[in-house]
Every structure is written in structure tokens, then in C-alpha cells.
Design a protein around this motif. Sequence first.
Motif, PDB file in Angstrom:
ATOM      1  N   GLU A   3       0.792  -1.224   0.000  1.00 42.84           N
ATOM      2  CA  GLU A   3       0.000   0.000   0.000  1.00 42.84           C
ATOM      3  C   GLU A   3       0.827   1.277   0.000  1.00 42.84           C
ATOM      4  O   GLU A   3       0.278   2.381  -0.055  1.00 42.84           O
ATOM      5  N   ASP A   4       2.169   1.171   0.034  1.00 45.90           N
ATOM      6  CA  ASP A   4       3.033   2.357   0.093  1.00 45.90           C
ATOM      7  C   ASP A   4       3.163   2.958  -1.317  1.00 45.90           C
ATOM      8  O   ASP A   4       3.701   2.315  -2.231  1.00 45.90           O
ATOM      9  N   ARG A   5       2.695   4.208  -1.536  1.00 46.97           N
ATOM     10  CA  ARG A   5       2.728   4.839  -2.851  1.00 46.97           C
ATOM     11  C   ARG A   5       4.159   5.025  -3.354  1.00 46.97           C
ATOM     12  O   ARG A   5       4.392   5.026  -4.573  1.00 46.97           O
ATOM     13  N   LEU A   6       5.158   5.210  -2.435  1.00 43.00           N
ATOM     14  CA  LEU A   6       6.541   5.433  -2.854  1.00 43.00           C
ATOM     15  C   LEU A   6       7.301   4.128  -3.070  1.00 43.00           C
ATOM     16  O   LEU A   6       8.388   4.119  -3.670  1.00 43.00           O
ATOM     17  N   ASN A   7       6.732   3.028  -2.576  1.00 39.86           N
ATOM     18  CA  ASN A   7       7.366   1.708  -2.697  1.00 39.86           C
ATOM     19  C   ASN A   7       6.255   0.689  -2.947  1.00 39.86           C
ATOM     20  O   ASN A   7       5.948  -0.145  -2.096  1.00 39.86           O
ATOM     21  N   CYS A   8       5.643   0.766  -4.089  1.00 42.14           N
ATOM     22  CA  CYS A   8       4.447  -0.043  -4.382  1.00 42.14           C
ATOM     23  C   CYS A   8       4.848  -1.326  -5.087  1.00 42.14           C
ATOM     24  O   CYS A   8       5.258  -1.306  -6.265  1.00 42.14           O
TER      25      CYS A   8
END
Length: 743
Positions: A127-132
Motif C-alpha cells: 500500500e506504500d505509494r513510494l514503494n508499491c
Amino acid sequence: MKRPNVVCSLLILLAACASEPEVLVCTDGARECGGACIDTSSDPRHCGGCGVSCQAGDACENGLCILDCGSLDRCDSGCADLSLDPANCGACGTACSAGEVCGDGQCGLSCPEGLTECGASCRALSEDRLNCGACGNACAEGEICSDGGCALSCQPGLTICDDVCRDILTDTRHCGACGESCGTGEACIDGSCTLTCPEEQTACNGACVDVLTDAAHCGACGEACGVDGRCRDGVCELFCSSGLEACGGACRDISADPNNCGACGVVCAAGEVCSFGACNLACETQLTPCGGSCRDLSTDRSNCGACGFACAAGEVCTAGACLLSCQAGLTECGGTCRDLASDASHCGACGSACAAGEVCAAGVCAVECPTALAECGGTCRDLDSDASHCGACGNACAAGERCAGGQCEVSCQAGLNECGGQCRDLATDRSHCGACGVACAAGEICTAGVCALSCQVGLTDCGGICRDLATDVLACGACGTTCALTETCASGLCCASGFDNCGGACTDVTSDAANCGGCGIACGAAQVCNAGTCSNPVGAVVIIGHDYFASPPAQDLVLANAILDVTQLSGTVDVVAYIEHADLAGEWARSRSIIETRAGIVGRSITVTEASSAAAVATQLPSAEVLYIPEQELAFIGDLTPVGLALEPDIAAFLARGGVVVMSDYSTLRMHELLRSAVGTVPQEAFALNPITTVPASTDPITVGVTTYVGASATLSFGGVPAGGTALLVDASGRPVVFRIDF
């Protein structure tokens, strides 16, 4: 056009301001900055004072520029995620030791279950936008990370349609579901397409109607006024079409109705019909009215050749001339009917006389009469049939009688019958039609022994009333064919008012160049038909000093009339709209809605082609009738001069063939540039933009239906119009607000 500083730009061009500028008064703690009221405690462009701008990413709070971290925490080093930042793990300034990572706000040697180490931070790759899905895989702007994959993110209440977030409760192109588009004039309300009508109209069965005037929906939807009714102020009243009059609660044709002939209640006498509003005896072709009866002057013994000219006893009327008529068995000899079988002076032949003492018997001279004959004055006579010696020698029957069985009785010539002691023609006699004593009703004649309505040449019997099928709206082309209230009967075809029947089709002879002023009257190749007269086309430029971001209905009608109701237009109105620098989602969208909604109300067909460049305008202009230029709000000073210069030859040719250029919200310097460079003329100086009471000053089609109204804020009036211009609407001081220049 929503920016007040455009006034000064326009006034600089026009050389002078005609009135003192208004003093700007700000309230609620706001300050005046550059001609606008600004809250300097929260505006990042004027934070703490006019012109003090915060850096990108900063917010203005209490007049101070501060870092805007949104959902993150503000630390001395900047914005930080305290749950993942190894330099601010759990709290600002709490740094993890070398070799440790930060996860869930706790420093540790490894990441908690479900998280992955990415550069000393524990990240949820799902769910991490910077580490998707993987460390360093950042999602694009507007996307979220869902199950390790980047996807479009929509706010609550929005739905993804064609890769765009849409509010399906209000979006007219995606109403209720993606791709469900509302029709023209409809709005999307709670996910359903609903017809939106102007303030003065009501939606009835999917159409906008005025229940104060609509005969099918009078006072309320579905309340119809009937065939002869019209709606006035929401109440049905009797209304008769052209050529009819209201008589006793019904519409009557007083030109043909025998019970209302020429006027209500005027009843024609027995034997008469109503023709062109006058009671007259009506006779069929070949018959002539004589003393209240229809007579055949070619055969009538009492009216032979002319009314009142009677043939003598024993004569008949043949081809309009009286000729001697002899009964069967008699022969005309020297103008007298003779019995050649018994006449001693004409025995066997005219002029063959018997000798003295002889009688004529069976056409032969003899000394005595045969049995059954009697000698009367030297002639053998049959007293049973001889009209001169009926029953006895010398007993002559009266004129018109014959002798039968020795008795005198009425004798009628061939084609006549004895009725009450008179000879009657049962084929034509209205008092004895078909049989003695059978009289025809008022307005009827006797034809071939049958009573029938008598209509003049050109009229037809329709249910007992003579109708002109070429012009009668109640019997147009055929009995029982009724035209609508708004139609007329044109040569047997129901057409709208102002239209004529040309070759079996309803044609607007006021504007059709092939049928101008009448069927078959064609205008020249370069001419147009205007009000039924062929003329060379006249182009026009219409300048409207109104803003259409928000406007009252009467002001909307001015724009719609300028586009739709130019007298030289007919059929589909083809419009090219130049929108290169227009506010597409604001003023242009509303202007287009005004035009298309009005077109639907008045029943006009319209096509609108958007042109986003001068080249696109030049391509579309040859097939267009109207060039519409809404405010070019997004253009900079100088942008529109080259556009006008590029279009100058195209607009000149367009005006020469009768095209119309409409410019709205003229009150900007940019619109002034465009008009001057394209047409070479400009209006006189402009006055301040204010809500202005606007009054129609002309009967031009643009002002049809327009009443006095207060123009929306930012309405502009002019000091005058160029040569050849006409003021159409003016302000209370008489200065033009809308004007037209003819070319």
C-alpha cells in the motif's frame, strides 16, 4: 469575465474613463490588494501583507508562511512519517542507531512482519505509494497503491469512468452509471437524467412547456383545451382558426354555413345555400336559378332559352328554342298538328284533301266513316281519343289536356309527370323530386330525382356544409382533414403559418430562395430570400456587452435570438464557435447551453462546431451561417490581433454572403483587438461595468420577446456605435448595450 481589473484595461484602450471608479470596501478583516479583497492571514500569495508570497509547498497560517505537511508530522528537519522515518522514529528527533530500521514507530534490527526494509525504513509494499510492490517503485500523481499495484484513486463519492473520476450523481455524461449520457436540456440529479426547464416553463411529458399558453397543457400538465380552444393565462378559451368565427360556443365558417351565413345567427331561407358569406340559390352546372327554382334553359318549356320565356301550348323547348310538339299519332302540317289518318284536309299526307262529301278513314278518302269513328264536320273522328272531339263532336279538351276514353285529362309531354293537375319534371323539380310531393330540404336541389346539397363550383359537400378544400382548415385537401391551430390550409395541404404548398411540400416562402414570395419564384444565384423578397445578402456583426457566466433569462434570450432568429436563416442553423482562449468549463459551456436549450424550445435545428484555432475557423466558415466568439478570457494582451488579421479575408467573404458574427462579453481589451483586426471597426468608448437596466430599442429579430431587464454584473454600455451600426438594446441613459453593424 469575472475580473474587475478588465475595466481599466478596456478604458486605457478607449482613451478615457467616463465615470469615477468605485471605492473598494473590504469587510471581515480582509485587505485591499491589487483591486481585490484578500484575507492576508491565510492567503499564501499575500501572507501577512499584500504581495508577500509563500514558497511552493508552504501554507499561510495566522499571517505566517509555514511548511504544509498534510497528514505527516512537522519536525525541525521537515515533514516526517514518524512510523517509518529512522531519523524521527516515533517522535521528532528520535533517530535509530546504525543498522537499525524504523517500523511502526519503533527502532529495531529488522522490520515487523508484513513490512519490508527499504533504505532504513520499513515499508508496506502492498500500500506504500513510494514503494508499491517493490522498493523505490513510486505511483504517479493521483494514484494509490492497492495490493502492491498502482491504481487510479478517486475521492469518496466518485467513480472511475474512462480513467477519469466522475460523480455519477451529477455528471450529465455519466449519470447513474458510466457512459449513461443525459439528453440536451437535461440535468443529472441524484443519478437520474431530469429535464431542466427555464424558470417560466414546466416539464410535461419530457418537454418544456409554458402552462400559461400551451393548449395541450393549460394551467397544468395534460390539461388540453380541445380542437377549438387556446390557452390564455393558464385558462382554456374558445379560439377559432383564420376564416372561422365563434358562434354559440363553436367555431363556424360564416362563408359557407347556411345557419351562420356572413354573421352568427344569419340563417338562409329554404332553397338557399351560403356561398362566400351570402345566401343564394345554388344550382348545379347546366342549371340556372329562375324564380327560386333551378331550371334547364335548354329544355324547360316555361323558361326556354331564358328565365320566364314560356313556349306556347303544343310547343316543346329543344336546345333553348320553342318548337311545335305533336302528340303521338299527330303530324305537324304548316304549324298545326294533324291526324293524317282522319283529317280530310290532310288525309294520309299533309295537304292531301278529300273531295266534297268524303271522309278520311285510316289515311284514305272514303264516302263514309269506318266502325268506331264518327263523322264530325266531314271528318271521321275517334271520339275516344280526339282532343277536338272528345266524347262528342265539337267537345274540345283544354290546352294541355288529352282525350282518353272519351274524357279530357291533363296531358304532359315526354319527361313530365302530372302532379296535382300540373306537369312536373320529377328529375329536377325541388317540390316533386323523384315522386309527386317529395320536396327537397333547404339548401338542396333535385338532381336525377334525388335531393342533394348544392355547392358552387370549387366547393365540396362535407357533412352538409360546402367547403373549399384548397383553403378550409377544417377540410384541407379532403373532407375531415383538420389542420392544427397553428397551421393554415395552403392549396389543400396543412402548413405552418407563413408556409405555402409548393409541389406538395410545405415551403417557407418568406425565406426559401427557390420559392421566394410564392411557389416557383426563384432568387438569383447570389441572392437570398428575406421576408418573401429576393435581395442581395447582408452580413452583420452583433456586439453584446453582456457577460454570460451568470445571467437572467431575458439576457439569455438576447444571445439565443442573435444566434437563431436572424431573418436570413432557415432550416438548420450552422454555428462555428471560436473557443481557443475561452473559459470552456465556465462561460462557454453556459453560453452553449443557453443557445441549444432555446433551439429546442422554438423547434429550430442547430449544429455547433467548436474551433480551437484561426485555421479551424477558416476551414469551417464556408459552410456556416453564424460565427460565434464568446469571451476569450484566457488570452493575453496581443494574442488575438494575429488571429483577427489571419481571419480578416475569411470573415470578409463570410459577411459578403450574408453571414453573421456574434461577439458576447465584449468588455475586454482582447475582444477589442480581435474585432479591430478582423473587421476594421470598433465601437466608441465604453462605460463602467455595472448591473445595468437594459431596454429594447428596436424591433430587430434579436429583441423579439425581450423585455426590460437588469443586466448581470459586468454589463457594458458604449458611448456610441460605428457608422452603419444600429443600437438594439440600450441602458437607462440611452447608451447602447447591444448593437448590430450591417455589411
